[in-house]
Design a protein around this motif. Structure first.
Motif, PDB file in Angstrom:
ATOM      1  N   ASP A 279       0.852  -1.166   0.000  1.00  0.00           N
ATOM      2  CA  ASP A 279       0.000   0.000   0.000  1.00  0.00           C
ATOM      3  C   ASP A 279       0.893   1.222   0.000  1.00  0.00           C
ATOM      4  N   PRO A 280       0.363   2.458  -0.253  1.00  0.00           N
ATOM      5  CA  PRO A 280       1.214   3.644  -0.216  1.00  0.00           C
ATOM      6  C   PRO A 280       1.957   3.744   1.105  1.00  0.00           C
ATOM      7  N   PRO A 281       3.313   3.804   1.086  1.00  0.00           N
ATOM      8  CA  PRO A 281       4.085   3.782   2.320  1.00  0.00           C
ATOM      9  C   PRO A 281       4.074   5.106   3.044  1.00  0.00           C
ATOM     10  N   ARG A 282       4.297   5.046   4.330  1.00  0.00           N
ATOM     11  CA  ARG A 282       4.425   6.240   5.142  1.00  0.00           C
ATOM     12  C   ARG A 282       5.885   6.617   5.248  1.00  0.00           C
ATOM     13  N   ALA A 283       6.147   7.852   5.663  1.00  0.00           N
ATOM     14  CA  ALA A 283       7.523   8.270   5.900  1.00  0.00           C
ATOM     15  C   ALA A 283       8.103   7.450   7.035  1.00  0.00           C
ATOM     16  N   VAL A 284       9.356   7.061   6.890  1.00  0.00           N
ATOM     17  CA  VAL A 284      10.015   6.269   7.919  1.00  0.00           C
ATOM     18  C   VAL A 284      11.334   6.916   8.277  1.00  0.00           C
ATOM     19  N   HIS A 285      11.783   6.692   9.497  1.00  0.00           N
ATOM     20  CA  HIS A 285      13.034   7.276   9.944  1.00  0.00           C
ATOM     21  C   HIS A 285      14.186   6.686   9.150  1.00  0.00           C
TER      22      HIS A 285
ATOM     23  N   SER B  77      18.809  16.590  -2.150  1.00  0.00           N
ATOM     24  CA  SER B  77      18.413  17.982  -1.963  1.00  0.00           C
ATOM     25  C   SER B  77      18.149  18.245  -0.486  1.00  0.00           C
ATOM     26  N   ALA B  78      18.727  19.335   0.017  1.00  0.00           N
ATOM     27  CA  ALA B  78      18.533  19.683   1.424  1.00  0.00           C
ATOM     28  C   ALA B  78      17.109  20.158   1.676  1.00  0.00           C
ATOM     29  N   LYS B  79      16.464  20.744   0.683  1.00  0.00           N
ATOM     30  CA  LYS B  79      15.125  21.312   0.872  1.00  0.00           C
ATOM     31  C   LYS B  79      14.024  20.310   0.565  1.00  0.00           C
ATOM     32  N   ARG B  80      14.163  19.569  -0.519  1.00  0.00           N
ATOM     33  CA  ARG B  80      13.076  18.697  -0.971  1.00  0.00           C
ATOM     34  C   ARG B  80      13.439  17.220  -0.935  1.00  0.00           C
ATOM     35  N   GLY B  81      14.599  16.891  -0.371  1.00  0.00           N
ATOM     36  CA  GLY B  81      15.068  15.518  -0.436  1.00  0.00           C
ATOM     37  C   GLY B  81      14.116  14.505   0.167  1.00  0.00           C
ATOM     38  N   LEU B  82      13.665  14.738   1.404  1.00  0.00           N
ATOM     39  CA  LEU B  82      12.789  13.766   2.056  1.00  0.00           C
ATOM     40  C   LEU B  82      11.443  13.700   1.356  1.00  0.00           C
ATOM     41  N   GLU B  83      10.921  14.848   0.948  1.00  0.00           N
ATOM     42  CA  GLU B  83       9.643  14.870   0.235  1.00  0.00           C
ATOM     43  C   GLU B  83       9.745  14.082  -1.069  1.00  0.00           C
ATOM     44  N   ASP B  84      10.818  14.303  -1.809  1.00  0.00           N
ATOM     45  CA  ASP B  84      11.013  13.567  -3.064  1.00  0.00           C
ATOM     46  C   ASP B  84      11.194  12.070  -2.803  1.00  0.00           C
TER      47      ASP B  84
ATOM     48  N   ILE C 174       9.909  10.278  -0.366  1.00  0.00           N
ATOM     49  CA  ILE C 174       8.600   9.684  -0.054  1.00  0.00           C
ATOM     50  C   ILE C 174       7.775   9.525  -1.332  1.00  0.00           C
ATOM     51  N   LEU C 175       7.830  10.536  -2.214  1.00  0.00           N
ATOM     52  CA  LEU C 175       7.112  10.452  -3.481  1.00  0.00           C
ATOM     53  C   LEU C 175       7.617   9.278  -4.315  1.00  0.00           C
ATOM     54  N   ARG C 176       8.940   9.155  -4.397  1.00  0.00           N
ATOM     55  CA  ARG C 176       9.513   8.055  -5.161  1.00  0.00           C
ATOM     56  C   ARG C 176       9.165   6.703  -4.531  1.00  0.00           C
TER      57      ARG C 176
END
Length: 222
Positions: free
Chosen positions: A29-35, A196-203, A205-207
């Motif tokens: 299923d769509p994954p959640r953000a993980v540490h 990317s320092a600004k969008r790295g985690l967001e990208d 999670i999207l990927r």
């Protein structure tokens, strides 16, 4: 003022090798953000999907046997470790997919009942190379593999370049097609967090969502 015992204890702790870890989120299923610094590996088709099974890295038959006898529940054949022990070189992409398959075959032959996951870097090339690599791993007895979206190899934790997400989605879909209904666990790794320092985690999670939708059983945020 710290006592001599406290100072000695602190030195012993600092002498230990640092534990560099990543996260595996197990879901179709769509994954959640993980540490990103919690290393775990789950073999979903052998164990319940809700369970997390810690797994340590190995690089040859002997190290895999040691993990099995020490009570570990799975082993990850590390590309960096195999490159170091087989080639005497750092993890710079010098180890080829056929070399990794041969080493994984040796390991699986030595521990036939022990789940072994292979790190296949980018999969050996394009979609056809990925399918060939995955099929070879299945034939040798591996229970899964990790494939990554990094373009080239960069050591350390600096900014990394990534292949386009659409290109990597094609690789994941090709790997899933090669697997079919076999009991083989497909893990997609993204290193977008460090790109990317600004969008790295967001990208990242999207990927990760895209890769799981394309057929990965789990994702790693590196």
């Amino acid at each position: 003022m710290r006592s001599a015992d406290e100072l000695d204890s602190g030195r012993r702790r600092s002498d230990r090798a640092p534990r560099v870890t990543v996260a595996v989120a197990v879901t179709r299923d769509p994954p959640r953000a993980v540490h990103p610094f919690t290393h775990s590996l789950t073999h979903a088709r052998t164990h319940a999907r809700s369970s997390i099974k810690p797994s340590s890295g190995c690089y040859d038959a002997l190290s895999a046997k040691i993990l099995q006898q020490a009570g570990h529940q799975a082993a990850l054949v590390s590309g960096a470790a195999v490159s170091a022990t087989q080639l005497g070189e750092p993890d710079l992409g010098l180890l080829t997919a056929p070399e990794m398959v041969r080493r994984t075959t040796q390991i699986c032959n030595s521990v036939p009942t022990f789940p072994v996951i292979a790190d296949i870097e980018s999969g050996g090339g394009g979609v056809l190379n990925v399918q060939r690599t995955v099929k070879s791993l299945m034939q040798c007895g591996a229970r899964g593999c990790i494939i990554e979206d990094q373009a080239g190899k960069r050591m350390g934790h600096g900014a990394r370049s990534m292949v386009p997400a659409e290109e990597f989605v094609s690789k994941i879909a090709a790997a899933r097609e090669a697997i079919g209904e076999a009991d083989f666990f497909l893990i997609a790794r993204t290193d977008a967090r460090s790109a990317s320092a600004k969008r790295g985690l967001e990208d990242a999670i999207l990927r990760a969502n895209l890769y799981c939708q394309a057929g990965a059983d789990a994702h790693v945020v590196g």
